[in-house]
Design a protein around this motif. Structure first.
Motif, mmCIF file in Angstrom:
data_model
loop_
_atom_site.group_PDB
_atom_site.id
_atom_site.type_symbol
_atom_site.label_atom_id
_atom_site.label_comp_id
_atom_site.label_asym_id
_atom_site.label_seq_id
_atom_site.Cartn_x
_atom_site.Cartn_y
_atom_site.Cartn_z
ATOM 1 N N VAL A 162 -4.061 -6.480 -1.640
ATOM 2 C CA VAL A 162 -4.324 -6.178 -0.231
ATOM 3 C C VAL A 162 -4.643 -7.482 0.492
ATOM 4 C CG1 VAL A 162 -5.081 -3.821 -0.685
ATOM 5 C CG2 VAL A 162 -6.769 -5.644 -0.673
ATOM 6 N N GLN A 196 -7.923 4.203 2.172
ATOM 7 C CA GLN A 196 -6.624 4.079 1.493
ATOM 8 C C GLN A 196 -6.818 3.883 -0.013
ATOM 9 O OE1 GLN A 196 -5.176 0.768 3.802
ATOM 10 N NE2 GLN A 196 -3.868 2.078 5.074
ATOM 11 N N THR A 230 0.828 -1.206 0.000
ATOM 12 C CA THR A 230 0.000 0.000 0.000
ATOM 13 C C THR A 230 0.863 1.256 0.000
ATOM 14 O OG1 THR A 230 -1.709 -1.230 1.190
ATOM 15 C CG2 THR A 230 -1.908 1.162 1.166
#
Length: 358
Positions: free
Chosen positions: A86, A99, A67
Motif C-alpha cells: 500500500v 480495506q 488493493t
C-alpha cells in the motif's frame, strides 16, 4: 546446538503487478504484461508450489491496482498469505484500515501488509516529512485495526474516530512489512514496522543493517523481524544457472535498461543507490560475491540482484542469511511463474518454512 538455519522461515514469491515480468530483461512481452489474468496465474502457481506468502507490489505509474487485485485474488486462494503493498501517499488511513480489514476477512485472516512511503502523485514531499507521514499512518492503522478508538493529533492527520465496524479475523492489525535504507526510513521502521525488509547486498552489509536496526528498535523498546527480498535463478547445475542468468540479459539494450529504471518512482532513493553501488562494484560477469549476481539491476529499479546457482548453492545462501537473523524471504525470478515452479521443486522442499509468526 541448533542454528538459525534449522528454524522455520517464511518463503514468499512475487506477483508482477507493476509490469515487471520478462523472458528477456528489457524486452516487453505482451503475454507477460501485468493483467488480472497473468498476475492471478502467478499467485496460483505460487500457492500450488507451496509458498507461504506472495508480495503484491504497487506502483502508481505502472501496472494494475494492488488493493483491487488483492480483493479479487483473495476469493481464489485457499492457503497462501497475501503481502499487499500500500502506498501511503495515496491513502486516507481510516479508509485503508477498512480495506485491509475487509480483504483480511475475504482471505480468512491471511493478509499481511507492505507499507510504502510514497508521495501523493503529482506532489513531492522531502524525505523527513514524507517518512513522518508514513509513521503517522502506521500508528493510525495499528490503533484502528487493533479495535481501539482513535484520538490522533498529528502533523498530517487530526482524527478522532471509532474503530471500523469490520475487523480483521484475528481482531488485531496484520503484520506491517517495511523497507528503506535512509536514516529517516530506518527510524520509521524502528518505531512502526513489524518486519524490516532489505534488498540484496554483500553479507557484511546485510549484517551491519541487521545490527543497526536491532539497536534502533531497542531504543524504542521494540524488536523487529527481518526479511530479505531477492531474485533467484536456480538450475540443476551452477553452469546452467549462470547460463540462464546470462540469457536474461542477452537482448538488453543499455538505453532501454536505463529507461526502465528511470520509470520507477524510487529511482533517487538511498536503497536504489545502494543497489547501483553493489552492481558497480561487482566483477566483470556481474557477481558481487559468490552466487550473488547483480545483472538484474541493469533493467529494473529497486531490488537488483539474484541468488544464482544449483539447488544446494541457493539453499546454502538462504541458510547463511537465516544464520544472520533473516526470518522471511521474498523471492522472484523471470519469468515469474516458471521460476516459481523451479524454486518450488528444487529448493523449497529442503527448507523448513511456514507463515511468519510475530
Amino acid at each position: 546446538m541448533t542454528g538459525a538455519s534449522d528454524q522455520q522461515c517464511e518463503v514468499s514469491w512475487f506477483s508482477a503487478l507493476c509490469d515487471d515480468d520478462y523472458e528477456f530483461l528489457g524486452v516487453p512481452d505482451a503475454k507477460l504484461k501485468s493483467s488480472w489474468e497473468h498476475c492471478r496465474d502467478i499467485v496460483l502457481q505460487a500457492e500450488s508450489g507451496g509458498f507461504d506468502n506472495i508480495l503484491l507490489p504497487s506502483g502508481y505509474a505502472l501496472g494494475i491496482d494492488t488493493t483491487a487485485f488483492a480483493a479479487a485474488i483473495a476469493t481464489l486462494v485457499k492457503r497462501i498469505r497475501l503481502l499487499m503493498a500500500v502506498r501511503i501517499g495515496e491513502s486516507w488511513p481510516p479508509q485503508l484500515a477498512r480495506q485491509i480489514a475487509t480483504i483480511d476477512r475475504i482471505l480468512g485472516g491471511r493478509l499481511t501488509v507492505n507499507i510504502i512511503s510514497s508521495d501523493l502523485p503529482g506532489e513531492t514531499l522531502a524525505s523527513a516529512p514524507r517518512y513522518a507521514r508514513t509513521l503517522e499512518a502506521m500508528q493510525i492503522l495499528k490503533t484502528m485495526l487493533n479495535g481501539e478508538p482513535l484520538d490522533h493529533q498529528g502533523e498530517f492527520w487530526k482524527l478522532k474516530l471509532d474503530p471500523p465496524a469490520v475487523t480483521t479475523v484475528s481482531g488485531k492489525a496484520p503484520p506491517l512489512y517495511f523497507g528503506g535504507l535512509s536514516p529517516d526510513a530506518r527510524e520509521v521502521a524502528a518505531q512502526g514496522a513489524d518486519v524490516y525488509l532489505m534488498w540484496p547486498d554483500k553479507r557484511e552489509a546485510v549484517q551491519a543493517i541487521i545490527d543497526d536496526m536491532t539497536a534502533r528498535a531497542a531504543k524504542h523498546g521494540r524488536t523487529l523481524k527481518f526479511g530479505y527480498r531477492a531474485h533467484v535463478v536456480v538450475r540443476d547445475t551452477e553452469a546452467e544457472a549462470r547460463t540462464a542468468a546470462g540469457r536474461l540479459l542477452s537482448k538488453l539494450d543499455a538505453a532501454q535498461g536505463e529507461a526502465i529504471r528511470n520509470k520507477s518512482l524510487d529511482t533517487t532513493s538511498t536503497g536504489v543507490a545502494a543497489q547501483a553501488a553493489l552492481r558497480e562494484g561487482a566483477t566483470d560477469d556481474g557477481y558481487a560475491e559468490e552466487n550473488l549476481w547483480t545483472g538484474v539491476g541493469r533493467a529494473r529499479s529497486g531490488c537488483g540482484a539474484a541468488i544464482v546457482g544449483d539447488p544446494d548453492q541457493v539453499l546454502a545462501k538462504l541458510r547463511m542469511y537465516q544464520d544472520m537473523g533473516i526470518e522471511a524471504f521474498i523471492l522472484s525470478g523471470y519469468p515469474h511463474a516458471a521460476e516459481a515452479d523451479l524454486f518450488a521443486r528444487h529448493v523449497l522442499p529442503k527448507l523448513s518454512h511456514g507463515p511468519l509468526v510475530l
